[in-house]
Design a protein around this motif. Structure first.
Motif, PDB file in Angstrom:
ATOM      1  N   ILE A  95      11.329  19.822   4.671  1.00  0.00           N
ATOM      2  CA  ILE A  95      12.483  20.177   4.322  1.00  0.00           C
ATOM      3  C   ILE A  95      12.750  21.870   4.448  1.00  0.00           C
ATOM      4  CG2 ILE A  95      14.452  19.814   2.628  1.00  0.00           C
ATOM      5  CD1 ILE A  95      11.191  17.735   2.324  1.00  0.00           C
ATOM      6  N   THR A  96      13.384  21.991   5.450  1.00  0.00           N
ATOM      7  CA  THR A  96      13.557  23.575   5.674  1.00  0.00           C
ATOM      8  C   THR A  96      14.612  23.928   4.781  1.00  0.00           C
ATOM      9  OG1 THR A  96      15.492  23.211   7.388  1.00  0.00           O
ATOM     10  CG2 THR A  96      13.076  23.159   8.041  1.00  0.00           C
ATOM     11  N   GLU A  97      14.822  25.509   4.793  1.00  0.00           N
ATOM     12  CA  GLU A  97      15.961  26.088   4.169  1.00  0.00           C
ATOM     13  C   GLU A  97      17.219  25.760   4.283  1.00  0.00           C
ATOM     14  OE1 GLU A  97      16.686  30.751   2.613  1.00  0.00           O
ATOM     15  OE2 GLU A  97      15.198  30.419   4.176  1.00  0.00           O
ATOM     16  N   GLY A 149      -2.148  22.618 -10.044  1.00  0.00           N
ATOM     17  CA  GLY A 149      -2.993  22.205 -11.319  1.00  0.00           C
ATOM     18  C   GLY A 149      -2.468  22.194 -12.462  1.00  0.00           C
ATOM     19  N   SER A 150      -2.961  23.108 -13.237  1.00  0.00           N
ATOM     20  CA  SER A 150      -2.521  23.273 -14.674  1.00  0.00           C
ATOM     21  C   SER A 150      -0.979  23.739 -14.870  1.00  0.00           C
ATOM     22  CB  SER A 150      -3.238  23.970 -15.713  1.00  0.00           C
ATOM     23  OG  SER A 150      -3.591  25.026 -15.097  1.00  0.00           O
ATOM     24  N   MET A 151      -0.468  24.071 -13.669  1.00  0.00           N
ATOM     25  CA  MET A 151       0.884  24.663 -13.798  1.00  0.00           C
ATOM     26  C   MET A 151       2.106  23.457 -13.476  1.00  0.00           C
ATOM     27  SD  MET A 151       0.302  28.012 -14.513  1.00  0.00           S
ATOM     28  CE  MET A 151      -1.127  27.408 -15.475  1.00  0.00           C
ATOM     29  N   ARG A 152       1.336  22.448 -13.110  1.00  0.00           N
ATOM     30  CA  ARG A 152       2.157  21.256 -12.487  1.00  0.00           C
ATOM     31  C   ARG A 152       3.475  20.930 -13.430  1.00  0.00           C
ATOM     32  NH1 ARG A 152       5.403  17.887 -11.535  1.00  0.00           N
ATOM     33  NH2 ARG A 152       5.247  16.167 -10.303  1.00  0.00           N
ATOM     34  N   GLY A 153       3.195  21.025 -14.866  1.00  0.00           N
ATOM     35  CA  GLY A 153       4.171  20.702 -15.647  1.00  0.00           C
ATOM     36  C   GLY A 153       5.388  21.483 -15.858  1.00  0.00           C
ATOM     37  N   VAL A 154       5.713  22.502 -14.925  1.00  0.00           N
ATOM     38  CA  VAL A 154       6.990  23.201 -14.948  1.00  0.00           C
ATOM     39  C   VAL A 154       7.999  22.828 -13.678  1.00  0.00           C
ATOM     40  CG1 VAL A 154       7.856  25.395 -14.442  1.00  0.00           C
ATOM     41  CG2 VAL A 154       5.614  25.204 -15.604  1.00  0.00           C
ATOM     42  N   ARG A 155       9.136  22.786 -14.078  1.00  0.00           N
ATOM     43  CA  ARG A 155      10.184  22.579 -13.063  1.00  0.00           C
ATOM     44  C   ARG A 155      10.553  23.341 -12.171  1.00  0.00           C
ATOM     45  NH1 ARG A 155      15.177  18.724 -14.329  1.00  0.00           N
ATOM     46  NH2 ARG A 155      14.422  17.630 -12.639  1.00  0.00           N
ATOM     47  N   GLU A 156       9.918  23.379 -10.944  1.00  0.00           N
ATOM     48  CA  GLU A 156      10.124  24.536  -9.829  1.00  0.00           C
ATOM     49  C   GLU A 156      11.313  24.813  -9.640  1.00  0.00           C
ATOM     50  OE1 GLU A 156       7.330  26.041  -8.911  1.00  0.00           O
ATOM     51  OE2 GLU A 156       5.980  24.787 -10.140  1.00  0.00           O
ATOM     52  N   ASP A 157      11.713  26.114  -9.177  1.00  0.00           N
ATOM     53  CA  ASP A 157      13.107  26.358  -8.779  1.00  0.00           C
ATOM     54  C   ASP A 157      13.058  26.564  -7.416  1.00  0.00           C
ATOM     55  OD1 ASP A 157      15.426  27.818  -8.244  1.00  0.00           O
ATOM     56  OD2 ASP A 157      15.379  28.489 -10.505  1.00  0.00           O
ATOM     57  N   PRO A 158      13.918  25.729  -6.510  1.00  0.00           N
ATOM     58  CA  PRO A 158      13.814  25.776  -5.032  1.00  0.00           C
ATOM     59  C   PRO A 158      14.266  27.185  -4.576  1.00  0.00           C
ATOM     60  CG  PRO A 158      14.960  23.744  -5.789  1.00  0.00           C
ATOM     61  CD  PRO A 158      14.761  24.486  -7.012  1.00  0.00           C
ATOM     62  N   TYR A 159      14.910  28.104  -5.264  1.00  0.00           N
ATOM     63  CA  TYR A 159      15.332  29.330  -4.565  1.00  0.00           C
ATOM     64  C   TYR A 159      13.967  30.187  -4.394  1.00  0.00           C
ATOM     65  CZ  TYR A 159      18.721  33.078  -3.989  1.00  0.00           C
ATOM     66  OH  TYR A 159      19.330  33.922  -3.346  1.00  0.00           O
ATOM     67  N   ALA A 160      12.944  29.682  -4.881  1.00  0.00           N
ATOM     68  CA  ALA A 160      11.823  30.552  -4.577  1.00  0.00           C
ATOM     69  C   ALA A 160      11.057  30.268  -3.453  1.00  0.00           C
ATOM     70  CB  ALA A 160      10.700  30.246  -5.930  1.00  0.00           C
ATOM     71  N   TYR A 161      11.675  29.299  -2.638  1.00  0.00           N
ATOM     72  CA  TYR A 161      10.943  28.625  -1.572  1.00  0.00           C
ATOM     73  C   TYR A 161      11.559  28.645  -0.255  1.00  0.00           C
ATOM     74  CZ  TYR A 161       8.195  27.332  -5.350  1.00  0.00           C
ATOM     75  OH  TYR A 161       7.216  27.189  -6.583  1.00  0.00           O
ATOM     76  N   GLU A 162      11.091  28.753   0.769  1.00  0.00           N
ATOM     77  CA  GLU A 162      11.665  28.749   2.001  1.00  0.00           C
ATOM     78  C   GLU A 162      11.510  27.521   2.824  1.00  0.00           C
ATOM     79  OE1 GLU A 162       9.541  31.072   5.418  1.00  0.00           O
ATOM     80  OE2 GLU A 162       9.187  32.209   3.813  1.00  0.00           O
ATOM     81  N   SER A 188       6.406  29.617  -0.131  1.00  0.00           N
ATOM     82  CA  SER A 188       6.910  30.889  -1.043  1.00  0.00           C
ATOM     83  C   SER A 188       7.916  31.745   0.080  1.00  0.00           C
ATOM     84  CB  SER A 188       6.046  31.930  -1.666  1.00  0.00           C
ATOM     85  OG  SER A 188       5.353  30.936  -2.604  1.00  0.00           O
ATOM     86  N   LYS A 189       8.988  32.224  -0.410  1.00  0.00           N
ATOM     87  CA  LYS A 189       9.541  33.353   0.614  1.00  0.00           C
ATOM     88  C   LYS A 189       8.681  34.399   0.651  1.00  0.00           C
ATOM     89  CE  LYS A 189      14.478  31.648  -0.572  1.00  0.00           C
ATOM     90  NZ  LYS A 189      15.647  31.999  -1.321  1.00  0.00           N
ATOM     91  N   LYS A 190       8.588  34.951   1.670  1.00  0.00           N
ATOM     92  CA  LYS A 190       7.702  36.114   2.098  1.00  0.00           C
ATOM     93  C   LYS A 190       8.706  37.259   2.610  1.00  0.00           C
ATOM     94  CE  LYS A 190       3.495  33.906   2.273  1.00  0.00           C
ATOM     95  NZ  LYS A 190       3.802  32.374   2.073  1.00  0.00           N
ATOM     96  N   PRO A 191       8.254  38.519   2.562  1.00  0.00           N
ATOM     97  CA  PRO A 191       8.932  39.522   3.169  1.00  0.00           C
ATOM     98  C   PRO A 191       8.950  39.251   4.862  1.00  0.00           C
ATOM     99  CG  PRO A 191       7.361  40.473   1.573  1.00  0.00           C
ATOM    100  CD  PRO A 191       7.223  38.932   1.794  1.00  0.00           C
ATOM    101  N   LYS A 192      10.206  39.881   5.228  1.00  0.00           N
ATOM    102  CA  LYS A 192      10.304  39.876   6.759  1.00  0.00           C
ATOM    103  C   LYS A 192      10.469  41.219   7.070  1.00  0.00           C
ATOM    104  CE  LYS A 192      13.195  35.574   6.411  1.00  0.00           C
ATOM    105  NZ  LYS A 192      14.419  34.857   6.552  1.00  0.00           N
ATOM    106  N   PHE A 193      10.174  41.477   8.566  1.00  0.00           N
ATOM    107  CA  PHE A 193      10.216  43.027   8.946  1.00  0.00           C
ATOM    108  C   PHE A 193      11.481  42.946   9.683  1.00  0.00           C
ATOM    109  CE2 PHE A 193       5.831  42.390   8.089  1.00  0.00           C
ATOM    110  CZ  PHE A 193       5.334  43.825   7.862  1.00  0.00           C
ATOM    111  N   LYS A 194      12.547  42.801   8.919  1.00  0.00           N
ATOM    112  CA  LYS A 194      13.931  43.226   9.226  1.00  0.00           C
ATOM    113  C   LYS A 194      14.787  43.162   8.029  1.00  0.00           C
ATOM    114  CE  LYS A 194      15.158  38.182  10.096  1.00  0.00           C
ATOM    115  NZ  LYS A 194      15.763  37.216  10.954  1.00  0.00           N
ATOM    116  N   ARG A 195      15.903  43.838   8.227  1.00  0.00           N
ATOM    117  CA  ARG A 195      16.863  44.031   7.118  1.00  0.00           C
ATOM    118  C   ARG A 195      17.621  42.595   6.972  1.00  0.00           C
ATOM    119  NH1 ARG A 195      21.536  48.612   6.058  1.00  0.00           N
ATOM    120  NH2 ARG A 195      21.871  47.866   3.941  1.00  0.00           N
ATOM    121  N   PHE A 196      17.761  42.069   5.826  1.00  0.00           N
ATOM    122  CA  PHE A 196      18.817  40.829   5.584  1.00  0.00           C
ATOM    123  C   PHE A 196      19.119  40.922   4.040  1.00  0.00           C
ATOM    124  CE2 PHE A 196      14.397  39.844   4.288  1.00  0.00           C
ATOM    125  CZ  PHE A 196      14.562  38.809   3.075  1.00  0.00           C
ATOM    126  N   GLY A 197      19.918  40.206   3.768  1.00  0.00           N
ATOM    127  CA  GLY A 197      20.237  39.847   2.486  1.00  0.00           C
ATOM    128  C   GLY A 197      21.224  38.746   2.218  1.00  0.00           C
TER     129      GLY A 197
END
Length: 709
Positions: A95-97, A149-162, A188-197
């Motif tokens: 499932i892409t961004e 693992g032990s972090m599984r119980g947290v509701r993840e925020d989709p805004y963190a992922y690409e 995870s969203k990672k830095p890109k070698f270009k300007r964006f926002g």
């Protein structure tokens, strides 16, 4: 005792350093010569990147950019090689961004609800976790290829992922201990070698107010360092009274790429949640309004604080060898408590009994791996060999309380305040370490045949001190295997058969659950269209299984039921039919069965179906840009067939079809106004039932203004 503990912690840190230091040692030596040779290296590597060892990318990192498409080309598994989806011997969903944004998926459950073979949100108004199952089993979750693992119980925020990746079937060979139904990997969203926002503000149902910001750029003239900052703040209620759903998310990342052959990334993120865990459920006798609240406003609260620090580094040599390392430290504080209904069939009167339940958890986890990959070509045979070491140490301290609370009149609810909390009934200080070695070998010949072999050995050491200060421990040594054969019939068609194994995360005193799956599938990627059509049939077995059983007093316990089996069919299509129209669709048939098992009370479950395992489910989502290219419309439908609520197969859900819709208007090249509606017809039905009923989410809307630069 303190000296012993500190010595043990130093040993763990040294073990992780030994896993990670081979990668780090190369980063400093490459920089001095990088600036003189960077252009030459880029030209050379770009030529090499065009060469692929079929399912394995020689230069391991994903090279396909899919932020602007709904049809992904590659599977990214956090350093454990990027693979071509068409030639990977498993049924995958990515499932892409772009798709996440089209559907405005605000939770992991919403991201996954259009993927075949998955059932999501089956606890309705229980909002403590993300709930989803794959092929009848609990899904194991990963972030960038490393287990949560032990972090599984947290509701993840989709805004963190690409992107979010679904890998069906047992995956212990690459990922380690996992349930056999499948895995979900958050990228995870990672830095890109270009300007964006990108930024947005939104308002929606239940007074939902959000603001988000995601931007990045390079930091120096030579463009060898890039950064990215992502943040989101949410202030909201939930669909029931006396509720809240507030969250704050911050993530900063920096990538150093002194040459095209070396990349190092550091990401730090924080997620805080201040929410309500549960409405208390709804009485069993009839359908109630979802706005009703039968818990206690002073006790039904859920606070979460989680921090991750992640480091990733990769170096590619000129001789076909690549070396990568991944390391993540996580810290979690999770405190919740809620009062819930304890209803029963045939109840008379309006007073319903209630219980309280709460848990205070503190967890720390550190996980790291080092991976070596060697790619070579021998005349008509291409070879890719991957060898990895992984280490994980997780510690958790939890205290749980449980007891009776005051009853409530469901016709005229009034609240009595926080219940009188008794002494904890459970208290644990757990520590789990896993040391793993894994290998995968891919061989392809004649550009048509691909043989995939894999093996992994996990050594697990578990210790626990309970509420009575009694110590217990367990050691487990498990090996899982994988074998698959793929035939590329034509450039468009491929078919495969695979057999994979899994080892579920064990518990002290319980034999590890083992799974095995045989799967055969076919994939079609037409040259005339950006699309992928996939189909697979499978036979999945799991032995020494435990299941959650609702007891007579309303508590829930895990019970061993022996052997289970699932057979089924999954179909999926992802297609960009034209430049203006894309579609995602799927169908799943699943037949689950308890082959051998019984509850602790002696009830025989042989022949019963699984809990929350519908025989049929289907979905389709379409998104169309109107000819004027300033407006988009989207419409989706989700069908979920009937399934059982309990292991005894006494209670069953209704089948349901739900609709979602989207509309977008481009104000300018940079600005867009969007409106999304989930559960368009406000369909209401019971998705889970035990001592109370739980309904599917009600209709909700969200209007947002996006601006990009």
């Amino acid at each position: 005792m303190e000296n012993i503990r500190s010595g043990k912690e130093r040993w763990r840190a040294m073990h992780l350093l030994l896993c990670f230091v081979p990668v780090l040692s190369y980063s400093g030596s490459v920089y001095a010569e990088a600036q003189d040779n960077i252009q030459e290296k880029q030209d050379s590597v770009q030529e090499d990147q065009a060469y692929r060892v079929n399912t394995i990318t020689v230069y391991g990192q994903p090279i396909a950019e899919d932020a602007d498409t709904t049809v992904a080309e590659e599977l990214w598994v956090g350093g454990k090689v990027a693979t071509n989806i068409q030639d990977t011997p498993a049924l995958l969903s990515v499932i892409t961004e772009k798709e996440i944004n089209q559907r405005n998926a605000a939770t992991t459950e919403e991201i996954l609800q259009y993927s075949p073979g998955l059932v999501t949100d089956y606890y309705g108004s229980d909002d403590r976790n993300d709930y989803f199952m794959i092929r009848g089993y609990q899904a194991t979750t990963y972030r960038d290829g490393m287990t949560l693992g032990s972090m599984r119980g947290v509701r993840e925020d989709p805004y963190a992922y690409e992107r979010v990746e679904v890998i069906r079937g047992a995956n212990s060979t690459l990922f380690g201990p996992a349930d056999p139904g499948g895995s979900v990997n958050f990228v995870s969203k990672k830095p890109k070698f270009k300007r964006f926002g990108n930024s947005y503000v939104s308002y929606g149902s239940y007074d939902n107010k959000e603001i988000g910001l995601d931007f990045g750029d390079t930091l120096n003239e030579s463009e060898t360092v890039a950064y990215r900052f992502t943040t989101k703040v949410k202030d909201s209620d939930l669909e029931y009274d006396h509720s809240k759903d507030n969250a704050q998310f911050f993530m900063g990342g920096m990538t150093w790429q002194p040459s095209v052959q070396t990349t190092a990334t550091l990401i730090v993120d924080y997620l805080g949640r201040d929410t309500t865990p549960n409405s208390g459920g709804y009485p069993l006798d009839r359908e109630y309004d979802r706005s009703e609240f039968y818990g206690e406003p002073d006790y039904n609260k859920h606070d979460v604080d989680r921090t991750n620090i992640t480091a990733q580094i990769t170096h590619y040599f000129d001789n076909g060898i690549s070396l990568s390392g991944n390391l993540r430290y996580s810290k979690l504080e999770d405190d919740f408590g809620y009062v819930y209904l304890y209803d029963y069939a045939g109840r008379t009167g309006s007073d319903v009994a209630r219980y309280y339940f709460g848990t205070d958890t503190h967890s720390k986890q550190i996980i790291g791996n080092t991976i070596v990959q060697y790619d070579a070509s021998f005349e008509q045979i291409d070879s890719s060999t991957l060898i990895g070491l992984e280490y994980r140490d997780a510690s958790t301290q939890d205290t749980s309380v449980y007891g009776t609370a005051s009853s409530i009149n469901i016709d005229r609810p009034s609240y009595s305040g926080m219940p009188t909390i008794g002494a904890p009934y459970s208290k644990n200080d757990q520590d789990e370490t896993t040391k793993s070695v894994f290998i995968q070998q891919n061989l392809s010949w004649d550009d048509r045949y691909i043989l995939t072999l894999g093996a992994r050995h996990d050594y697990m050491d578990l210790t626990n001190r309970d509420i009575s200060n009694r110590d217990s421990s367990g050691e487990f040594s498990e090996t899982s295997l994988r074998g698959a054969f793929t035939v590329k019939v034509t450039q468009e068609w491929s078919t495969y058969i695979s057999q994979v194994e899994s080892v579920a995360p064990p518990s002290i005193g319980v034999k590890p659950e083992r799974g095995k799956q045989l799967e055969a599938g076919v994939k079609f990627a037409p040259l005339s269209m950006n699309a992928l059509f996939s189909a697979a049939i499978y036979d999945l077995e799991k032995n020494d299984v435990t299941m959650a059983i609702v007891q007579d007093n309303g508590t829930i316990e895990r019970e061993t039921i022996g052997e289970t089996r699932v057979r089924g069919l999954d179909l999926e299509v992802k297609a960009e039919v034209t430049d203006r129209f894309n579609v995602t669709g799927g169908y799943s048939y699943m037949k689950s069965k308890v082959v051998r098992g019984s509850t602790r009370s002696g009830d025989v479950l042989d022949g019963n179906e699984f809990v929350t395992a519908p025989n049929h489910s289907a979905s389709v989502w379409g998104y169309y840009t109107l000819p004027n290219k300033t407006m988009d419309v989207g419409l989706g439908a989700r069908y979920v067939g009937t399934y059982y609520f309990d292991a005894a197969n006494k209670g069953k859900s209704d089948s349901a079809t739900l609709f979602d819709a989207a509309f977008a208007y481009r104000i300018s090249k940079s600005a867009q106004l969007s409106l999304n509606v989930h559960n368009l017809t406000d369909k209401q039905y019971v998705v889970g039932s035990g001592t109370a009923n739980y309904y599917n989410p009600s209709r909700s809307f969200n209007a947002s203004l996006h601006y990009a630069w």
